[in-house]
Design a protein around this motif. Structure first.
Motif, PDB file in Angstrom:
ATOM      1  N   ALA A   1       5.795  40.009 -24.450  1.00 16.53           N
ATOM      2  CA  ALA A   1       5.062  38.903 -24.111  1.00 16.53           C
ATOM      3  C   ALA A   1       3.955  38.986 -23.180  1.00 16.53           C
ATOM      4  CB  ALA A   1       6.196  37.886 -23.453  1.00 16.53           C
ATOM      5  N   LEU A   2       2.833  38.333 -23.372  1.00 16.87           N
ATOM      6  CA  LEU A   2       1.805  38.349 -22.350  1.00 16.87           C
ATOM      7  C   LEU A   2       1.891  37.362 -21.447  1.00 16.87           C
ATOM      8  CD1 LEU A   2      -1.178  39.404 -21.739  1.00 16.87           C
ATOM      9  CD2 LEU A   2      -1.819  37.492 -22.940  1.00 16.87           C
ATOM     10  N   VAL A   3       2.027  37.803 -20.111  1.00 15.47           N
ATOM     11  CA  VAL A   3       2.238  36.728 -19.156  1.00 15.47           C
ATOM     12  C   VAL A   3       1.011  36.693 -18.030  1.00 15.47           C
ATOM     13  CG1 VAL A   3       4.730  36.898 -19.234  1.00 15.47           C
ATOM     14  CG2 VAL A   3       3.570  38.507 -17.678  1.00 15.47           C
ATOM     15  N   TRP A   4       0.718  35.790 -17.327  1.00  8.52           N
ATOM     16  CA  TRP A   4      -0.093  35.709 -16.266  1.00  8.52           C
ATOM     17  C   TRP A   4       0.145  34.436 -15.362  1.00  8.52           C
ATOM     18  CZ3 TRP A   4      -0.984  34.120 -21.274  1.00  8.52           C
ATOM     19  CH2 TRP A   4      -1.139  32.725 -21.574  1.00  8.52           C
ATOM     20  N   HIS A   5      -0.463  34.548 -14.131  1.00 10.39           N
ATOM     21  CA  HIS A   5       0.074  33.581 -12.920  1.00 10.39           C
ATOM     22  C   HIS A   5      -0.600  32.149 -13.506  1.00 10.39           C
ATOM     23  CE1 HIS A   5       0.222  31.679  -9.065  1.00 10.39           C
ATOM     24  NE2 HIS A   5       0.889  32.688  -8.534  1.00 10.39           N
ATOM     25  N   ARG A   6       0.308  31.170 -13.246  1.00  8.99           N
ATOM     26  CA  ARG A   6      -0.029  29.758 -13.697  1.00  8.99           C
ATOM     27  C   ARG A   6      -1.418  29.491 -13.065  1.00  8.99           C
ATOM     28  NH1 ARG A   6       3.539  27.072 -16.525  1.00  8.99           N
ATOM     29  NH2 ARG A   6       5.674  27.746 -16.713  1.00  8.99           N
TER      30      ARG A   6
ATOM     31  N   ILE B   1       1.598  42.780 -20.073  1.00 10.94           N
ATOM     32  CA  ILE B   1       2.632  42.749 -21.366  1.00 10.94           C
ATOM     33  C   ILE B   1       3.533  43.415 -20.887  1.00 10.94           C
ATOM     34  CG2 ILE B   1       2.884  43.829 -23.579  1.00 10.94           C
ATOM     35  CD1 ILE B   1      -0.508  44.158 -23.676  1.00 10.94           C
ATOM     36  N   VAL B   2       4.897  42.383 -20.909  1.00 13.50           N
ATOM     37  CA  VAL B   2       6.095  42.885 -20.289  1.00 13.50           C
ATOM     38  C   VAL B   2       7.255  42.606 -21.400  1.00 13.50           C
ATOM     39  CG1 VAL B   2       5.621  42.238 -17.983  1.00 13.50           C
ATOM     40  CG2 VAL B   2       6.457  40.504 -19.456  1.00 13.50           C
ATOM     41  N   LEU B   3       8.503  43.292 -21.203  1.00  7.07           N
ATOM     42  CA  LEU B   3       9.528  42.767 -21.969  1.00  7.07           C
ATOM     43  C   LEU B   3      10.086  41.572 -21.762  1.00  7.07           C
ATOM     44  CD1 LEU B   3      11.289  46.269 -21.724  1.00  7.07           C
ATOM     45  CD2 LEU B   3      10.554  45.387 -23.698  1.00  7.07           C
ATOM     46  N   THR B   4      10.596  40.799 -22.772  1.00  5.76           N
ATOM     47  CA  THR B   4      11.211  39.441 -22.587  1.00  5.76           C
ATOM     48  C   THR B   4      12.565  39.659 -22.183  1.00  5.76           C
ATOM     49  OG1 THR B   4      11.876  39.250 -24.757  1.00  5.76           O
ATOM     50  CG2 THR B   4       9.794  38.291 -24.197  1.00  5.76           C
TER      51      THR B   4
ATOM     52  N   GLY C   1       2.508  33.655 -22.543  1.00  6.04           N
ATOM     53  CA  GLY C   1       1.804  33.418 -23.725  1.00  6.04           C
ATOM     54  C   GLY C   1       2.305  34.024 -24.896  1.00  6.04           C
ATOM     55  N   PRO C   2       1.690  34.806 -25.983  1.00  2.66           N
ATOM     56  CA  PRO C   2       2.055  34.976 -27.227  1.00  2.66           C
ATOM     57  C   PRO C   2       3.464  36.104 -27.010  1.00  2.66           C
ATOM     58  CG  PRO C   2      -0.216  35.097 -27.137  1.00  2.66           C
ATOM     59  CD  PRO C   2       0.151  34.946 -25.852  1.00  2.66           C
ATOM     60  N   VAL C   3       4.441  35.852 -27.742  1.00  2.00           N
ATOM     61  CA  VAL C   3       5.456  36.808 -27.914  1.00  2.00           C
ATOM     62  C   VAL C   3       5.366  37.713 -29.113  1.00  2.00           C
ATOM     63  CG1 VAL C   3       8.123  37.189 -27.953  1.00  2.00           C
ATOM     64  CG2 VAL C   3       6.999  35.351 -26.569  1.00  2.00           C
ATOM     65  N   PHE C   4       5.442  38.962 -28.996  1.00  2.02           N
ATOM     66  CA  PHE C   4       5.140  39.754 -30.212  1.00  2.02           C
ATOM     67  C   PHE C   4       5.853  41.179 -30.017  1.00  2.02           C
ATOM     68  CE2 PHE C   4       2.279  40.310 -26.745  1.00  2.02           C
ATOM     69  CZ  PHE C   4       1.713  41.766 -26.615  1.00  2.02           C
ATOM     70  N   SER C   5       5.561  42.094 -31.042  1.00  2.00           N
ATOM     71  CA  SER C   5       6.173  43.277 -31.236  1.00  2.00           C
ATOM     72  C   SER C   5       7.653  43.336 -31.101  1.00  2.00           C
ATOM     73  CB  SER C   5       5.685  44.270 -29.978  1.00  2.00           C
ATOM     74  OG  SER C   5       4.162  44.542 -30.361  1.00  2.00           O
ATOM     75  N   GLU C   6       8.210  42.463 -31.750  1.00  2.00           N
ATOM     76  CA  GLU C   6       9.774  42.339 -31.897  1.00  2.00           C
ATOM     77  C   GLU C   6      10.428  43.816 -32.486  1.00  2.00           C
ATOM     78  OE1 GLU C   6      11.479  38.812 -33.114  1.00  2.00           O
ATOM     79  OE2 GLU C   6      10.178  37.516 -32.205  1.00  2.00           O
ATOM     80  N   ALA C   7      11.248  44.343 -32.119  1.00  2.00           N
ATOM     81  CA  ALA C   7      11.556  45.592 -32.700  1.00  2.00           C
ATOM     82  C   ALA C   7      13.114  45.709 -32.400  1.00  2.00           C
ATOM     83  CB  ALA C   7      10.942  46.672 -31.999  1.00  2.00           C
TER      84      ALA C   7
ATOM     85  N   GLY D   1     -17.258  40.390 -16.885  1.00  2.00           N
ATOM     86  CA  GLY D   1     -16.317  40.830 -15.670  1.00  2.00           C
ATOM     87  C   GLY D   1     -15.553  41.718 -15.832  1.00  2.00           C
ATOM     88  N   VAL D   2     -14.503  42.044 -15.302  1.00  4.79           N
ATOM     89  CA  VAL D   2     -13.328  42.861 -15.649  1.00  4.79           C
ATOM     90  C   VAL D   2     -11.998  42.045 -15.747  1.00  4.79           C
ATOM     91  CG1 VAL D   2     -12.253  44.905 -14.516  1.00  4.79           C
ATOM     92  CG2 VAL D   2     -14.512  44.704 -14.417  1.00  4.79           C
ATOM     93  N   LEU D   3     -11.243  42.538 -16.790  1.00  3.33           N
ATOM     94  CA  LEU D   3      -9.928  42.147 -17.122  1.00  3.33           C
ATOM     95  C   LEU D   3      -8.850  43.044 -16.648  1.00  3.33           C
ATOM     96  CD1 LEU D   3      -8.343  39.685 -17.916  1.00  3.33           C
ATOM     97  CD2 LEU D   3      -8.674  40.428 -20.240  1.00  3.33           C
ATOM     98  N   ARG D   4      -8.069  42.930 -16.073  1.00  8.33           N
ATOM     99  CA  ARG D   4      -6.970  43.937 -15.728  1.00  8.33           C
ATOM    100  C   ARG D   4      -5.667  43.697 -16.351  1.00  8.33           C
ATOM    101  NH1 ARG D   4      -6.544  43.131  -9.391  1.00  8.33           N
ATOM    102  NH2 ARG D   4      -6.967  40.746 -10.342  1.00  8.33           N
ATOM    103  N   ILE D   5      -5.124  44.434 -17.383  1.00  2.00           N
ATOM    104  CA  ILE D   5      -4.038  44.090 -17.870  1.00  2.00           C
ATOM    105  C   ILE D   5      -3.033  45.101 -17.795  1.00  2.00           C
ATOM    106  CG2 ILE D   5      -2.966  43.832 -20.362  1.00  2.00           C
ATOM    107  CD1 ILE D   5      -5.060  41.742 -19.769  1.00  2.00           C
ATOM    108  N   GLY D   6      -1.769  44.682 -17.293  1.00  2.00           N
ATOM    109  CA  GLY D   6      -0.712  45.838 -16.767  1.00  2.00           C
ATOM    110  C   GLY D   6       0.272  45.771 -18.172  1.00  2.00           C
ATOM    111  N   PHE D   7       0.882  47.065 -18.008  1.00  2.47           N
ATOM    112  CA  PHE D   7       1.800  47.277 -19.462  1.00  2.47           C
ATOM    113  C   PHE D   7       2.814  48.211 -18.646  1.00  2.47           C
ATOM    114  CE2 PHE D   7      -1.156  50.614 -19.284  1.00  2.47           C
ATOM    115  CZ  PHE D   7      -0.697  51.816 -19.449  1.00  2.47           C
TER     116      PHE D   7
END
Length: 297
Positions: A272-277, A147-150, A160-166, A94-100
């Motif tokens: 962080a990667l987030v999605w609707h529960r 993929i959003v800023l915390t 989900g996972p938290v990453f790319s700390e800078a 299928g198709v997976l739509r990822i926002g950034f």
């Protein structure tokens, strides 16, 4: 506990979020009486009340609140295991739509490539989202995940996972009083105008990305509100204010009329990667697994 039903746990967790038997029943496609039965069955297994219900409100007992906090991650992990097995059994397609937000840097693009190598039957569409609305597209179902800023404190979103700390930099006009400094402390922002982020982004999130107070309580004047990173940099270049940005974003948007000065005294930026529960799918869980593997490695 023998004969424990997963439906009882699911019902309790949804009720702990909604605190309303009618809305819980709607989410689970059950009758309110069935919700009450499932809750009562779980309380009998445990041997104590988990929920206090009156004609005016529903609330968790102290034991219920403790169970909710301990059960939620365990239940999510169980679902991940089952969904992972189902995905491996039938493949992920299928198709997976990822926002950034802003731009998809090399690391994020690498995660997308890694996912597609492992799941060639799934096509990933990346969708740029406005800085002023980091959670709206996920909540509305316009993207499957983002993929959003915390930080992320939206009750309808799973984190989900938290990453790319800078670390942070401060974007200032080339002739700004702080432009020649080797670094800027957060307390130095008092009295210097910052560009703000427009709504509908929640206020708690905007205050982290562009604070209104220094850590010591000093007031930071507000400049114009913007909806995108490009708008923010245009306002900075025009002398309308400064703007905190993480180091990777600063490198991506280097330009001659804006100086990026290291900014200390504030928490590092993180993604962080987030999605609707309520909308987790096998392909989304598979993508979250690839991101988690990338973070660990």
């Amino acid at each position: 506990m023998p004969e424990l039903e997963a439906r009882e746990l699911e019902c309790f967790l949804v009720l702990s979020e909604e605190l309303h038997f009618g809305r819980t029943a709607e989410r689970l496609y059950l009758s309110q009486s069935r919700v009450s039965q499932l809750l009562r069955a779980l309380e009998l297994r445990i041997g104590a009340r988990l929920v206090e219900r009156t004609s005016r409100r529903v609330r968790l007992t102290p034991l219920g609140a403790s169970l909710r906090d301990e059960l939620r991650p365990a239940y999510a992990a169980l679902l991940d295991v089952v969904e992972g097995a189902r995905a491996r059994a039938r493949g992920v397609g299928g198709v997976l739509r990822i926002g950034f937000l802003g731009f998809l840097d090399e690391d994020l693009a690498g995660l997308v490539r890694a996912f597609q190598r492992g799941h060639p039957g799934c096509e990933v569409h990346t969708v740029e989202m406005p800085l002023a609305d980091p959670f709206g597209p996920v909540l509305a179902g316009d993207v499957d995940a983002a993929i959003v800023l915390t930080p992320v404190r939206e009750p309808g979103l799973a984190v989900g996972p938290v990453f790319s700390e800078a670390p942070l930099t401060l974007a200032v006009p080339a002739r700004h009083p702080l432009a020649d400094r080797p670094s800027v402390r957060a307390e130095d922002l008092a009295g210097h105008t910052l560009v703000r982020i427009a709504g509908p982004a929640p206020l708690y999130w905007r205050d982290v990305q562009s604070p209104r107070l220094t850590p010591g309580g000093g007031a930071i004047p507000s400049g114009p509100a913007v909806s995108t990173i490009q708008e923010a940099l245009a306002m900075v270049a025009a002398g309308r204010g400064a703007m905190p940005l993480c180091v990777p974003t600063a490198r991506r948007h280097a330009r001659g009329d804006v100086v990026f000065v290291p900014l200390t005294g504030l928490p590092d930026s993180a993604l962080a990667l987030v999605w609707h529960r309520d909308r987790a799918t096998a392909r989304l869980r598979a993508f979250a697994g690839v991101v988690a593997d990338g973070v660990r490695s």
